[in-house]
Enzyme design. Structure first.
Site, PDB file in Angstrom:
ATOM      1  CG  ASP A 103      -2.246   0.674   0.978  1.00  0.00           C
ATOM      2  OD1 ASP A 103      -2.221   1.899   0.776  1.00  0.00           O
ATOM      3  OD2 ASP A 103      -3.292   0.004   0.983  1.00  0.00           O
ATOM      4  CG  ASP A 122       9.748   3.281  -3.041  1.00  0.00           C
ATOM      5  OD1 ASP A 122       8.744   2.695  -3.460  1.00  0.00           O
ATOM      6  OD2 ASP A 122      10.028   4.454  -3.342  1.00  0.00           O
ATOM      7  CG  ASP A 129       8.532  13.817   3.648  1.00  0.00           C
ATOM      8  OD1 ASP A 129       8.523  13.871   4.897  1.00  0.00           O
ATOM      9  OD2 ASP A 129       8.990  14.714   2.919  1.00  0.00           O
ATOM     10  CG  ASP A 131       7.820  17.052   7.035  1.00  0.00           C
ATOM     11  OD1 ASP A 131       7.124  17.038   8.081  1.00  0.00           O
ATOM     12  OD2 ASP A 131       9.064  17.044   7.034  1.00  0.00           O
ATOM     13  CG  HIS A 138      -5.275   3.827   0.938  1.00  0.00           C
ATOM     14  ND1 HIS A 138      -4.930   2.502   0.826  1.00  0.00           N
ATOM     15  CD2 HIS A 138      -6.584   3.903   0.588  1.00  0.00           C
ATOM     16  CE1 HIS A 138      -5.972   1.808   0.404  1.00  0.00           C
ATOM     17  NE2 HIS A 138      -6.988   2.630   0.252  1.00  0.00           N
ATOM     18  CE1 TYR A 264      -2.519 -12.687 -12.335  1.00  0.00           C
ATOM     19  CE2 TYR A 264      -2.203 -11.279 -10.427  1.00  0.00           C
ATOM     20  CZ  TYR A 264      -2.037 -11.520 -11.766  1.00  0.00           C
ATOM     21  OH  TYR A 264      -1.400 -10.600 -12.560  1.00  0.00           O
ATOM     22  CB  VAL A 267      -5.563 -13.970  -4.915  1.00  0.00           C
ATOM     23  CG1 VAL A 267      -5.720 -12.653  -4.165  1.00  0.00           C
ATOM     24  CG2 VAL A 267      -4.125 -14.114  -5.404  1.00  0.00           C
ATOM     25  CB  SER A 314      -9.146  -0.162   0.511  1.00  0.00           C
ATOM     26  OG  SER A 314      -8.551   0.115  -0.718  1.00  0.00           O
TER      27      SER A 314
END
Length: 455
Positions: A103, A122, A129, A131, A138, A264, A267, A314
């Site tokens: 996410d 990442d 961040d 800031d 999310h 898929y 899942v 979600s």
């Protein structure tokens, strides 16, 4: 190569506009995440074109944030009751399980998550961040639904409050241009996928459940291979089916486009229901929907420790991932197939015919799924058998005779056969000797017979 339109499976309603989520067109495999209408500075690995703001004339005004920790605990009660979470907590609260959250970034300083978030690399998005406006909004919300531990008697509780979160930032954005949600071309043409990398990283770093509140139209080979890799190692994969239920295509065709990774095999695809257990109008409807969970006005934690509400598949996905974490905590070696069976066979509020493409097999029941998982594990377990006690404490039966004729009869048959052969050989010998004695006599009388015949 066909392009896949990318989408984020939910939008935070309380602290962001609840209309279509504005995004930037992705220039790489996956670029950024929906969850707010604010643009974020891209990293050098993604398109440098800033997103253009898209006004939403039909978007309702933002609801006021929840007042405090005590209020959010009360407001989320219906969610926990619908999932039967408190009954499941009598068995386990998810201790020892890591849930990978693919996410946006997660604010690990909020009280409900402090000390229980592992920050991964990442996976192909902007860097988190605090800031940056709306950064991690999310992801923090979804993490709180999975593993929020509250603030003593207050604060928000996740479904698995003793589980830990492995945060794998991967941001996906979408901008519907015409409201039809039809698939478009995909600019990415790589053989690899950021999502595939995230799944493999999660598996290799101890995650037992992977929660994916994102998706795209159309499968990708590297993602399918990553899914198989995860399943073969016992990792449960949970994904949102999407929020296309109100798209023009869905209304015209009475079905929604499939989204991946929810599409898929293996899942667990999750749809959304409201507080009455009715399918949410926005929830995508197709055969990728396996189960459902609350996804309308679900209380969440957002960065900075504030509270809001979330709407979308979600939220439902994060809640089901929390239930899967409870099952894996109690039964660490249970297979993903058995987890799916436990969830589907015990779901409540299911359709009359057992399944439909709106809510799947029904709404997940955490306590019942835990109990079912225990029965499945017990039924599949191999029972050790001590030597000499294969049938209990009784005496073992005598060994059965070997197949074939009895030895005595076989001996008699052999003697008889040998006797017969000897008798036959003797008879032949006697006949030969007898014919040998008669030979000279026959020759002596031959002339006499001939002479007589001439007279």
């Amino acid at each position: 190569m066909l392009r896949r339109r990318l989408w984020a499976a939910g939008a935070l309603v309380a602290l962001s506009v609840a209309g279509p989520v504005p995004v930037a067109a992705p220039a790489t495999a996956i670029s950024a995440l929906a969850g707010s209408s604010s643009s974020v500075p891209p990293s050098p690995s993604v398109s440098t074109a800033p997103p253009e703001p898209v006004p939403s004339e039909s978007a309702p005004p933002e609801p006021a944030p929840l007042e405090g920790a005590a209020d959010v605990r009360e407001d989320q009660r219906w969610v926990l009751e619908m999932l039967n979470a408190e009954e499941a907590w009598k068995v386990t609260k998810g201790s020892g399980v890591i849930v990978a959250l693919v996410d946006s970034g997660v604010d690990d300083q909020v009280a409900e998550l402090r000390g229980r978030v592992i920050s991964g690399p990442d996976m192909g998005s902007i860097r988190f961040d605090r800031d940056t406006p709306d950064a991690g909004r999310h992801g923090t919300a979804m993490a709180s639904l999975i593993a929020g531990a509250g603030k003593g008697r207050e604060g928000l509780l996740g479904v698995a409050p003793e589980a830990r979160i492995l945060s794998l930032p991967l941001i996906v954005e979408e901008r519907p241009e015409d409201g039809s949600a039809l698939p478009e071309e995909d600019l990415r043409s790589r053989s690899d996928s950021p999502l595939a990398r995230a799944i493999r990283y999660a598996v290799d770093h101890g995650a037992k459940v992977v929660s994916m509140s994102l998706g795209a139209y159309g499968p990708h080979r590297s993602e399918r291979e990553a899914v198989s890799y995860a399943l073969s190692r016992g990792v449960v994969l949970v994904a949102a089916v999407g929020n296309d239920g109100e798209s023009q295509y869905s209304m015209d065709n009475a079905t929604s486009f499939w989204n991946f990774p929810a599409g898929y095999s293996g899942v667990i695809g999750v749809g959304a229901v409201d507080d009455l257990g009715k399918p949410a109008t926005f929830s995508s409807d197709n055969l990728s929907v396996m189960v459902s969970a609350p996804g309308v006005d679900v209380p969440v934690v957002v960065p900075g420790g504030k509270y809001g509400s979330s709407e979308g598949t979600s939220s439902a996905t994060a809640l089901v991932a929390g239930v899967a974490a409870l099952i894996k905590a109690k039964y660490p070696d249970i297979s993903p197939q058995m987890v799916s069976q436990a969830l589907t066979s015990t779901a409540t509020a299911g359709p009359a015919n057992g399944y439909d493409d709106h809510i799947g097999f029904g709404v997940v029941d955490a306590a019942a799924a835990l109990a079912k998982a225990g029965r499945l594990v017990a039924g599949a377990a191999e029972v050790p058998v001590p030597d000499g006690k294969r049938f209990g404490d009784g005496t073992l039966p005598t060994e059965p005779s070997r197949p074939g004729p009895e030895p005595v009869r076989l001996w008699l048959y052999g003697v008889g056969l040998a006797g017969g052969l000897l008798a036959f050989a003797g008879a032949v010998a006697m006949l030969n000797r007898h014919s040998g004695r008669e030979g000279p006599m026959a020759a002596a009388f031959e002339p006499v017979r001939r002479g007589r015949s001439r007279r």
